[in-house]
Design a protein around this motif. Structure first.
Motif, PDB file in Angstrom:
ATOM      1  N   PHE A 103     -25.396  -1.749 -50.139  1.00 24.72           N
ATOM      2  CA  PHE A 103     -25.944  -2.371 -48.931  1.00 24.72           C
ATOM      3  C   PHE A 103     -26.145  -3.874 -49.126  1.00 24.72           C
ATOM      4  O   PHE A 103     -26.303  -4.349 -50.251  1.00 24.72           O
ATOM      5  CB  PHE A 103     -27.270  -1.709 -48.560  1.00 24.72           C
ATOM      6  N   ARG A 104     -26.157  -4.586 -47.985  1.00 21.43           N
ATOM      7  CA  ARG A 104     -26.340  -6.037 -48.037  1.00 21.43           C
ATOM      8  C   ARG A 104     -27.200  -6.499 -46.871  1.00 21.43           C
ATOM      9  O   ARG A 104     -27.242  -5.856 -45.813  1.00 21.43           O
ATOM     10  CB  ARG A 104     -24.993  -6.759 -48.022  1.00 21.43           C
ATOM     11  N   PRO A 117     -23.731  -2.013 -44.522  1.00 21.52           N
ATOM     12  CA  PRO A 117     -23.147  -1.502 -45.766  1.00 21.52           C
ATOM     13  C   PRO A 117     -22.311  -2.609 -46.413  1.00 21.52           C
ATOM     14  O   PRO A 117     -21.836  -3.525 -45.728  1.00 21.52           O
ATOM     15  CB  PRO A 117     -22.266  -0.337 -45.307  1.00 21.52           C
ATOM     16  N   THR A 118     -22.098  -2.534 -47.716  1.00 19.88           N
ATOM     17  CA  THR A 118     -21.445  -3.626 -48.442  1.00 19.88           C
ATOM     18  C   THR A 118     -20.013  -3.858 -47.985  1.00 19.88           C
ATOM     19  O   THR A 118     -19.627  -4.975 -47.666  1.00 19.88           O
ATOM     20  CB  THR A 118     -21.466  -3.337 -49.960  1.00 19.88           C
ATOM     21  N   GLU A 119     -19.202  -2.823 -47.946  1.00 25.58           N
ATOM     22  CA  GLU A 119     -17.771  -3.002 -47.666  1.00 25.58           C
ATOM     23  C   GLU A 119     -17.481  -2.893 -46.170  1.00 25.58           C
ATOM     24  O   GLU A 119     -16.678  -2.067 -45.739  1.00 25.58           O
ATOM     25  CB  GLU A 119     -16.958  -1.967 -48.450  1.00 25.58           C
ATOM     26  N   THR A 120     -18.114  -3.754 -45.371  1.00 27.09           N
ATOM     27  CA  THR A 120     -17.883  -3.751 -43.928  1.00 27.09           C
ATOM     28  C   THR A 120     -17.810  -5.183 -43.423  1.00 27.09           C
ATOM     29  O   THR A 120     -18.221  -6.125 -44.107  1.00 27.09           O
ATOM     30  CB  THR A 120     -19.006  -3.019 -43.170  1.00 27.09           C
ATOM     31  N   TYR A 126     -21.313  -1.933 -37.477  1.00 25.38           N
ATOM     32  CA  TYR A 126     -21.707  -1.546 -38.831  1.00 25.38           C
ATOM     33  C   TYR A 126     -23.166  -1.872 -39.138  1.00 25.38           C
ATOM     34  O   TYR A 126     -23.692  -1.477 -40.168  1.00 25.38           O
ATOM     35  CB  TYR A 126     -20.808  -2.245 -39.849  1.00 25.38           C
ATOM     36  N   SER A 127     -23.823  -2.598 -38.263  1.00 23.58           N
ATOM     37  CA  SER A 127     -25.219  -2.977 -38.505  1.00 23.58           C
ATOM     38  C   SER A 127     -26.148  -1.782 -38.334  1.00 23.58           C
ATOM     39  O   SER A 127     -25.940  -0.935 -37.464  1.00 23.58           O
ATOM     40  CB  SER A 127     -25.620  -4.078 -37.521  1.00 23.58           C
ATOM     41  N   ARG A 275     -26.359  12.686 -35.011  1.00 21.48           N
ATOM     42  CA  ARG A 275     -25.810  11.442 -34.455  1.00 21.48           C
ATOM     43  C   ARG A 275     -24.648  10.983 -35.327  1.00 21.48           C
ATOM     44  O   ARG A 275     -24.780  10.848 -36.538  1.00 21.48           O
ATOM     45  CB  ARG A 275     -26.887  10.349 -34.425  1.00 21.48           C
ATOM     46  N   TRP A 276     -23.509  10.738 -34.681  1.00 23.66           N
ATOM     47  CA  TRP A 276     -22.313  10.332 -35.417  1.00 23.66           C
ATOM     48  C   TRP A 276     -21.919   8.907 -35.034  1.00 23.66           C
ATOM     49  O   TRP A 276     -22.078   8.501 -33.888  1.00 23.66           O
ATOM     50  CB  TRP A 276     -21.148  11.268 -35.101  1.00 23.66           C
ATOM     51  N   GLU A 277     -21.407   8.169 -36.011  1.00 23.50           N
ATOM     52  CA  GLU A 277     -20.764   6.889 -35.724  1.00 23.50           C
ATOM     53  C   GLU A 277     -19.349   7.226 -35.290  1.00 23.50           C
ATOM     54  O   GLU A 277     -18.540   7.698 -36.093  1.00 23.50           O
ATOM     55  CB  GLU A 277     -20.774   5.996 -36.958  1.00 23.50           C
ATOM     56  N   ASP A 278     -19.055   7.014 -34.015  1.00 21.49           N
ATOM     57  CA  ASP A 278     -17.871   7.623 -33.423  1.00 21.49           C
ATOM     58  C   ASP A 278     -16.843   6.582 -32.997  1.00 21.49           C
ATOM     59  O   ASP A 278     -17.143   5.689 -32.201  1.00 21.49           O
ATOM     60  CB  ASP A 278     -18.307   8.464 -32.215  1.00 21.49           C
ATOM     61  N   LEU A 279     -15.617   6.686 -33.538  1.00 20.41           N
ATOM     62  CA  LEU A 279     -14.490   5.881 -33.086  1.00 20.41           C
ATOM     63  C   LEU A 279     -13.329   6.846 -32.780  1.00 20.41           C
ATOM     64  O   LEU A 279     -12.418   7.031 -33.589  1.00 20.41           O
ATOM     65  CB  LEU A 279     -14.066   4.871 -34.166  1.00 20.41           C
TER      66      LEU A 279
END
Length: 307
Positions: A103-104, A117-120, A126-127, A275-279
């Motif tokens: 995380f960052r 997250p770090t790799e985003t 992504y926040s 709850r899903w992060e949905d794309l």
């Protein structure tokens, strides 16, 4: 609490020495005579000092500060230290492994302080937490006072946002802000006189499942007595049984589309209240739950459906 430099390098040998050499360079010297440069400086250093603030500084012969550790934060801010625009804090992997974690926390040029997250990329998708101060302009900084006031300051020294109001500046009490390994920013009160005990006085989120990606691929986070617990999706098992944040992998063999001739049978297992992060790659309009399920089952490329 530990503030680390060169955190992703190999561990320093026990017999290594921090040395200000004859050339005015600050180096880490091993018994093999190998020197590792610690500070990138434009002119030779004359002396170095660890200040009461926790800032390690290197001086020129004119007593000017030419390098200071406060300019290179890792996961922690100490009192009087600032996080400048475009600078970031990175969490550790764990409480015992201080290498760069998942995380960052970024002080953005638009004035917004945001956790990712770090790799985003630096995008809202992504926040998982922000100070909601975007639009305050460039050169906003995150600051920590000796009384525990954590706040944002713009280029005109105008206080744009207080994250904490501040507390009593009691002798023997040190406040520090840290992006913990679980992805949550916390302000600690650290007692240097009573067993060096630390107390959380503020945190960016009370929900330890809020940080995105805390559980790894193919898994999801649930709270169990307010403690985060990672669980695998149906049909998946943990990659590393001893590390539930490592993510999950299939415990069955997936058939390719070319082999699906009607003999391969799949079923959908529901996960409710999740709850899903949905794309999605395809969105059905005006459909029922049953129709959505059937549409996924007949689509060879569909592995999950969200209704």
């Amino acid at each position: 609490m530990v503030v680390s430099g060169r955190r992703d390098d190999s561990p320093v040998p026990r017999n290594a020495t921090l040395l200000l050499n004859s050339e005015g360079r600050l180096v880490l010297q091993s018994t093999q005579g190998q020197d590792t440069n610690i500070a990138e400086i434009s002119s030779p250093g004359s002396s170095a000092s660890m200040l009461d603030s926790g800032n390690f500084v290197l001086y020129s012969s004119d007593k000017e500060i030419i390098w200071q550790s406060f300019d290179y934060p890792t996961d922690t801010l100490l009192p009087t230290q600032r996080l400048l625009a475009e600078q970031e804090l990175f969490s550790s992997i764990s409480e015992t492994d201080h290498s760069t974690g998942k995380f960052r926390l970024k002080m953005q040029q638009d004035g917004n302080l945001v956790q990712y997250p770090t790799e985003t990329s630096d995008t809202a998708a992504y926040s998982y937490w922000s100070s909601a101060t975007n639009g305050w302009g460039a050169n906003v900084t995150l600051n920590l006072d000796v009384d525990g006031r954590l706040y944002l300051l713009n280029s005109s020294n105008f206080n744009t946002e207080n994250l904490t109001e501040g507390y009593n500046a009691t002798r023997g009490i040190i406040y520090l802000a840290k992006l913990d390994s679980d992805g949550i920013l916390r302000l600690y009160s650290y007692n240097t006189r009573q067993d060096r005990a630390s107390t959380v006085v503020w945190e960016s989120s009370k929900n330890k499942c809020d940080p995105k990606g805390v559980c790894g691929f193919n898994s999801f986070c649930v709270l169990n007595d307010q403690k985060p617990e990672c669980r695998c999706l149906p049909g998946y098992s943990f990659v590393n049984q001893g590390n539930w944040t490592s993510g999950c992998e299939r415990n069955f063999t997936a058939e390719s589309c070319s082999k699906k001739n009607g003999s391969v049978k799949y079923m959908i297992q529901p996960l409710e209240n999740t709850r899903w992060e949905d794309l999605p790659y395809f969105v059905l309009s005006e459909t029922t739950k049953e129709d959505c399920q059937q549409a996924c089952l007949v689509d060879c490329n569909c592995e999950a459906a969200l209704f």
